[in-house]
Design a protein around this motif. Structure first.
Motif, PDB file in Angstrom:
ATOM      1  N   GLY A 241      14.452  31.018  21.760  1.00 40.74           N
ATOM      2  CA  GLY A 241      15.071  31.149  20.441  1.00 40.74           C
ATOM      3  C   GLY A 241      16.388  31.884  20.491  1.00 40.74           C
ATOM      4  N   THR A 242      16.441  32.977  21.268  1.00 39.81           N
ATOM      5  CA  THR A 242      17.669  33.770  21.338  1.00 39.81           C
ATOM      6  C   THR A 242      18.769  33.024  22.075  1.00 39.81           C
ATOM      7  OG1 THR A 242      16.312  35.777  21.378  1.00 39.81           O
ATOM      8  CG2 THR A 242      18.627  36.005  21.965  1.00 39.81           C
ATOM      9  N   VAL A 243      18.441  32.429  23.204  1.00 36.43           N
ATOM     10  CA  VAL A 243      19.450  31.729  23.992  1.00 36.43           C
ATOM     11  C   VAL A 243      20.014  30.543  23.218  1.00 36.43           C
ATOM     12  CG1 VAL A 243      19.810  30.325  26.055  1.00 36.43           C
ATOM     13  CG2 VAL A 243      18.540  32.469  26.210  1.00 36.43           C
ATOM     14  N   ARG A 244      19.139  29.783  22.553  1.00 35.51           N
ATOM     15  CA  ARG A 244      19.586  28.597  21.834  1.00 35.51           C
ATOM     16  C   ARG A 244      20.430  28.931  20.608  1.00 35.51           C
ATOM     17  NH1 ARG A 244      20.383  23.984  24.319  1.00 35.51           N
ATOM     18  NH2 ARG A 244      18.534  23.085  25.258  1.00 35.51           N
TER      19      ARG A 244
ATOM     20  N   PHE B  65      25.306  32.895  30.099  1.00 33.97           N
ATOM     21  CA  PHE B  65      25.555  34.325  29.909  1.00 33.97           C
ATOM     22  C   PHE B  65      24.471  34.947  29.035  1.00 33.97           C
ATOM     23  CE2 PHE B  65      27.206  37.411  26.799  1.00 33.97           C
ATOM     24  CZ  PHE B  65      27.488  38.474  27.643  1.00 33.97           C
ATOM     25  N   TRP B  66      24.167  34.305  27.911  1.00 31.92           N
ATOM     26  CA  TRP B  66      23.176  34.863  27.005  1.00 31.92           C
ATOM     27  C   TRP B  66      21.779  34.838  27.621  1.00 31.92           C
ATOM     28  CZ3 TRP B  66      24.184  38.081  23.445  1.00 31.92           C
ATOM     29  CH2 TRP B  66      25.385  38.019  22.733  1.00 31.92           C
ATOM     30  N   ARG B  67      21.498  33.870  28.471  1.00 32.59           N
ATOM     31  CA  ARG B  67      20.194  33.864  29.149  1.00 32.59           C
ATOM     32  C   ARG B  67      20.051  35.095  30.031  1.00 32.59           C
ATOM     33  NH1 ARG B  67      16.126  30.370  30.150  1.00 32.59           N
ATOM     34  NH2 ARG B  67      17.193  28.674  29.066  1.00 32.59           N
ATOM     35  N   ARG B  68      21.124  35.460  30.725  1.00 30.98           N
ATOM     36  CA  ARG B  68      21.069  36.660  31.566  1.00 30.98           C
ATOM     37  C   ARG B  68      20.874  37.911  30.700  1.00 30.98           C
ATOM     38  NH1 ARG B  68      25.249  33.890  34.408  1.00 30.98           N
ATOM     39  NH2 ARG B  68      26.854  35.095  33.293  1.00 30.98           N
ATOM     40  N   VAL B  69      21.583  37.953  29.553  1.00 35.07           N
ATOM     41  CA  VAL B  69      21.445  39.100  28.656  1.00 35.07           C
ATOM     42  C   VAL B  69      20.015  39.202  28.131  1.00 35.07           C
ATOM     43  CG1 VAL B  69      22.150  40.068  26.430  1.00 35.07           C
ATOM     44  CG2 VAL B  69      23.872  39.133  27.985  1.00 35.07           C
ATOM     45  N   VAL B  70      19.487  38.076  27.648  1.00 34.32           N
ATOM     46  CA  VAL B  70      18.148  38.080  27.063  1.00 34.32           C
ATOM     47  C   VAL B  70      17.097  38.410  28.111  1.00 34.32           C
ATOM     48  CG1 VAL B  70      16.396  36.661  25.936  1.00 34.32           C
ATOM     49  CG2 VAL B  70      18.783  36.516  25.211  1.00 34.32           C
TER      50      VAL B  70
ATOM     51  N   ALA C 252      22.123  32.089  20.239  1.00 36.35           N
ATOM     52  CA  ALA C 252      23.098  33.159  20.480  1.00 36.35           C
ATOM     53  C   ALA C 252      24.528  32.663  20.333  1.00 36.35           C
ATOM     54  CB  ALA C 252      22.885  33.755  21.869  1.00 36.35           C
ATOM     55  N   ARG C 253      24.815  31.542  20.963  1.00 32.19           N
ATOM     56  CA  ARG C 253      26.185  31.021  20.920  1.00 32.19           C
ATOM     57  C   ARG C 253      26.575  30.639  19.498  1.00 32.19           C
ATOM     58  NH1 ARG C 253      28.201  25.637  21.827  1.00 32.19           N
ATOM     59  NH2 ARG C 253      30.364  25.650  22.572  1.00 32.19           N
ATOM     60  N   VAL C 254      25.653  30.007  18.782  1.00 29.25           N
ATOM     61  CA  VAL C 254      25.966  29.546  17.428  1.00 29.25           C
ATOM     62  C   VAL C 254      26.061  30.723  16.463  1.00 29.25           C
ATOM     63  CG1 VAL C 254      25.213  28.051  15.550  1.00 29.25           C
ATOM     64  CG2 VAL C 254      24.840  27.354  17.912  1.00 29.25           C
ATOM     65  N   VAL C 255      25.127  31.684  16.583  1.00 27.60           N
ATOM     66  CA  VAL C 255      25.167  32.847  15.699  1.00 27.60           C
ATOM     67  C   VAL C 255      26.437  33.652  15.945  1.00 27.60           C
ATOM     68  CG1 VAL C 255      24.104  35.089  15.256  1.00 27.60           C
ATOM     69  CG2 VAL C 255      22.686  33.043  15.326  1.00 27.60           C
ATOM     70  N   THR C 256      26.812  33.818  17.209  1.00 24.44           N
ATOM     71  CA  THR C 256      28.041  34.548  17.521  1.00 24.44           C
ATOM     72  C   THR C 256      29.254  33.833  16.942  1.00 24.44           C
ATOM     73  OG1 THR C 256      27.049  35.373  19.565  1.00 24.44           O
ATOM     74  CG2 THR C 256      29.442  35.502  19.374  1.00 24.44           C
ATOM     75  N   ALA C 257      29.285  32.505  17.098  1.00 20.40           N
ATOM     76  CA  ALA C 257      30.404  31.738  16.540  1.00 20.40           C
ATOM     77  C   ALA C 257      30.413  31.823  15.020  1.00 20.40           C
ATOM     78  CB  ALA C 257      30.309  30.281  16.990  1.00 20.40           C
ATOM     79  N   ALA C 258      29.216  31.735  14.401  1.00 22.78           N
ATOM     80  CA  ALA C 258      29.131  31.813  12.944  1.00 22.78           C
ATOM     81  C   ALA C 258      29.607  33.170  12.444  1.00 22.78           C
ATOM     82  CB  ALA C 258      27.691  31.563  12.494  1.00 22.78           C
ATOM     83  N   ALA C 259      29.196  34.231  13.125  1.00 19.74           N
ATOM     84  CA  ALA C 259      29.631  35.566  12.722  1.00 19.74           C
ATOM     85  C   ALA C 259      31.139  35.720  12.902  1.00 19.74           C
ATOM     86  CB  ALA C 259      28.891  36.622  13.544  1.00 19.74           C
ATOM     87  N   THR C 260      31.675  35.171  13.979  1.00 17.42           N
ATOM     88  CA  THR C 260      33.120  35.246  14.211  1.00 17.42           C
ATOM     89  C   THR C 260      33.885  34.529  13.108  1.00 17.42           C
ATOM     90  OG1 THR C 260      32.755  35.302  16.607  1.00 17.42           O
ATOM     91  CG2 THR C 260      34.966  34.707  15.844  1.00 17.42           C
ATOM     92  N   LEU C 261      33.399  33.358  12.730  1.00 11.41           N
ATOM     93  CA  LEU C 261      34.054  32.600  11.662  1.00 11.41           C
ATOM     94  C   LEU C 261      33.982  33.348  10.333  1.00 11.41           C
ATOM     95  CD1 LEU C 261      32.734  29.039  12.565  1.00 11.41           C
ATOM     96  CD2 LEU C 261      35.075  29.868  12.807  1.00 11.41           C
ATOM     97  N   LEU C 262      32.828  33.930  10.053  1.00  9.28           N
ATOM     98  CA  LEU C 262      32.683  34.659   8.791  1.00  9.28           C
ATOM     99  C   LEU C 262      33.524  35.935   8.804  1.00  9.28           C
ATOM    100  CD1 LEU C 262      31.265  34.086   6.195  1.00  9.28           C
ATOM    101  CD2 LEU C 262      29.297  35.395   6.979  1.00  9.28           C
TER     102      LEU C 262
END
Length: 697
Positions: free
Chosen positions: A614-617, A345-350, A619-629
């Motif tokens: 960089g963004t694709v690799r 999904f993020w690859r398509r977005v990027v 994106a999932r982790v940053v989104t999860a990190a932001a959700t957790l925070l």
């Protein structure tokens, strides 16, 4: 990183036992921290109002009561009929706790009319406690029972009473936030990692970090005044950043395992890549909070110390305890999938962003500027009774006292000083008359004369620290004293104005410290001049948008009814804190994103491909990190205290904007637009020892 790698992998059990024991000891040491923190300390000790307070206390004792007891006679009776019962109860207060005897209508004949309602149904008792701010707050618990008279409706207010309620509610907020957030965080981590073992590791580090942060705050209380909010902030940041760091490290470990590396090699590779990034991220946050040290307010400095301790512990434990746990149980953690659905999904977005980077960048900046527009209406104040919820009895009592009993408020303390001796009677009368004529002043009464000082007290028609009270203070300060004399103005409202002015004057220096540290550290990390400059600009946009939304809600009152918040000025101290947190987190996520872009570029990718990888690799982790925070900090948005609710909402707004609009859209778009300029530097670039070829991505 190599040194830590050898140490932790060489003695993983020893590292775990030693650090866990130290953190548990810190937690036990900090068990009583909530009883040692303060709700005061936001004043500028070098201000005019602080000088007035010092002079008046030295010559006449305190003029603002610490506790105000409001007694209401039962129907059909007057308070004078209750005088004996009230005085008997008040005689039970230990005289050692008092700065001077309790004032009541029956003991302070000069103030009798001010301490009794016109209809005779209500009366006040003014209590002046001895000691510094902390001692006066703690003494409230010792005198509260003596202030309550059996069968007489009693309500309590005043500085110590309000501070005690704020302290208690703040402690409850912390427990509530952790009870709500921890289970939700564990569930999301299990979903992200696909297993309980991997999910439990960052959470375990987060719990140890909170224990260590409590111990650090407790230690700080022995050397400086520490804000009651420092405990919440340290716990919030300690837990949040430990989980974020753990998420990045475990995610990278799973990637390396998926690439075919054994556990030991995967840990070494994780240290060299994500570990290095975590260390730089922590340094950036530390520098952001170090900016609070430029303020004269002790409480703001204590918030900085507490936040730095929490972030440093989160990074230290993430780089030691977490790899040690991975060394022991890493073989039980499922490697990352080759290309999860979210990454597709993020690859398509990027790809869509990189095809039209100019349009995306303009649209994102336009949205951020629109959100920032209300910032022009920002008003600053201090933490007062309005921090409590609208249904608080203490808050309601303050507002009633202001309306019916001007003697219960701080009002304005005016000091007339003679430059060559005591002021003359005509000069004193002239100043008293001028002060009484200022809009918002109800009445002026003399306090006393000592040496070359004459002190007046001006009671106001408005609540202390309100806009109307502030205008009255400014009106008194605008008066021209008689020749040969000087006029000083103090009181709670004056102290708030002075504190806000001090913060506004000092804030640019804090920003300068944060920006300079960010530019230097990012330049050292990425060997680039353009990338750090871009990171600072984007962080500023994110910060402006966040405060624009907060101003729209808290100052202008939009959605205030839905969110259950009080409308009014934003506490200046909380503004400083949110600036540091949001700026630090903005650059924090930027570091994780750019580090993967730089890694890909050093591995041979061109700018477009580096931005994509960089963004694709991440994106999932940053989104999860932001959700957790968001979960960790968002629990504070449920707080009944307006400052904590503002902090919680501010963090949610900042994280949502930063992890989506800024990091995932604006960053790759601007990297694509800047092209080869991203990598320009006057310093020679180093080949990264750990850089992997793009094919490995």
């Amino acid at each position: 990183m190599r040194l830590l790698d050898r140490l932790v992998q060489g003695r993983p059990r020893l590292v775990l036992v030693v650090l866990a024991a130290i953190m548990l000891a810190c937690g036990l040491f900090g068990a009583d921290t909530s009883e040692r923190v303060s709700s005061a300390g936001f004043g500028d000790p070098g201000s005019e109002s602080a000088l007035v307070d010092s002079l008046v206390r030295e010559h006449f004792g305190p003029q603002t009561p610490d506790v105000v007891a409001l007694y209401t006679a039962p129907a059909g009776r007057t308070v004078d009929e209750l005088a004996a019962s009230v005085r008997t109860a008040l005689d039970g207060i230990d005289p050692a706790l008092l700065q001077r005897p309790v004032e009541t209508p029956w003991t302070s004949l000069g103030k009798s009319a001010l301490l009794r309602s016109a209809d005779g149904t209500q009366a006040l008792a003014l209590v002046y406690l001895a000691g510094d701010d902390d001692r006066r707050i703690r003494a409230y618990a010792e005198i509260e029972d003596s202030l309550r008279v059996p069968d007489v409706p009693t309500r309590l207010s005043g500085y110590s009473a309000l501070a005690t309620e704020i302290n208690e509610r703040s402690a409850q907020d912390l427990v509530r936030a952790e009870l709500i957030s921890l289970p939700l965080v564990l569930v999301i981590l299990v979903v992200v990692f696909g297993g309980f073992v991997a999910a439990a590791l960052p959470l375990a580090v987060g719990v140890l970090t909170v224990l260590g942060a409590l111990g650090a705050i407790r230690l700080l209380t022995t050397v400086t005044e520490v804000s009651v909010f420092a405990v919440n902030i340290a716990s919030l940041l300690g837990l949040g950043m430990a989980i974020d760091y753990g998420l990045f490290l475990v995610s990278r470990f799973r990637e390396e395992r998926a690439a075919g590396r054994e556990v030991a090699a995967a840990i070494s590779r994780t240290y060299a890549t994500a570990g290095r990034t975590v260390a730089f991220s922590a340094l950036l946050l530390v520098c952001a909070f170090a900016g609070t040290f430029v303020f004269p307010q002790a409480v703001l400095r204590s918030l900085g110390f507490g936040a730095i301790a929490a972030v440093a512990l989160a990074a230290l434990l993430s780089l030691t305890v977490l790899p040690a746990l991975l060394a022991l149980v890493g073989h039980r953690i499922t490697p990352a999938a080759e290309l999860p659905r979210t990454e597709r999904f993020w690859r398509r977005v990027v790809d869509a962003v990189l095809r039209r980077p100019g349009v995306v960048a303009l649209a994102a900046v336009a949205v951020l500027l629109v959100l920032a527009a209300p910032l022009t209406g920002l008003r600053l104040g201090d933490i007062d009774h309005r921090a409590l919820p609208a249904d608080s009895a203490s808050r309601a009592t303050v507002e009633e006292l202001t309306e019916r009993f001007p003697a219960a408020g701080s009002g304005i303390t005016v000091v007339l000083r003679g430059e060559h001796g005591p002021p003359q009677a005509a000069e004193v009368a002239s100043v008293s008359e001028a002060v009484a004529g200022v809009a918002g002043v109800r009445t002026v009464v003399p306090v006393g004369r000592a040496d070359d000082l004459v002190v007046f007290h001006a009671f106001l028609t408005a609540t202390d620290r309100s806009d109307a009270a502030g205008e009255a203070v400014e009106g008194v300060r605008a008066l021209t004293p008689p020749p040969g004399t000087g006029l000083l103005v103090g009181g709670d409202t004056a102290a708030t104005l002075d504190s806000v002015d001090s913060i506004v004057r000092t804030l640019p220096w804090m920003v300068l410290v944060m920006v300079a540290a960010t530019l230097i550290l990012l330049a050292a990390a990425f060997r680039s001049i353009v990338l750090p400059l871009k990171a600072v600009v984007l962080a500023a946009l994110s910060l402006a948008a966040t405060f624009g939304v907060l101003t729209w809600i808290f100052c202008e009152g939009n959605l205030a009814w839905l969110l259950g918040v009080s409308t009014g000025p934003i506490a200046a101290g909380m503004l400083v804190l949110i600036v540091a947190v949001v700026f630090g987190l903005s650059t924090d996520y930027e570091v994780f994103l750019l580090s993967r872009m730089v890694e890909a570029h050093d591995g041979g990718a061109d700018t477009t491909e580096a931005a994509r990888v960089g963004t694709v690799r991440t994106a999932r982790v940053v989104t999860a990190a932001a959700t957790l925070l968001v979960l960790v900090t968002g629990a504070f948005a449920l707080s009944p205290l307006t400052p904590m609710r503002m902090l919680g909402l501010g963090m949610i707004i900042a994280l949502v904007l930063d992890a989506t609009l800024v990091r995932m859209l604006l960053v790759p778009a601007t990297v694509r637009l800047l092209g080869a300029a991203n990598w320009w530097s006057p310093f020679p670039r180093r080949e990264r020892e750990a850089a992997a070829p793009v094919a490995a991505e």
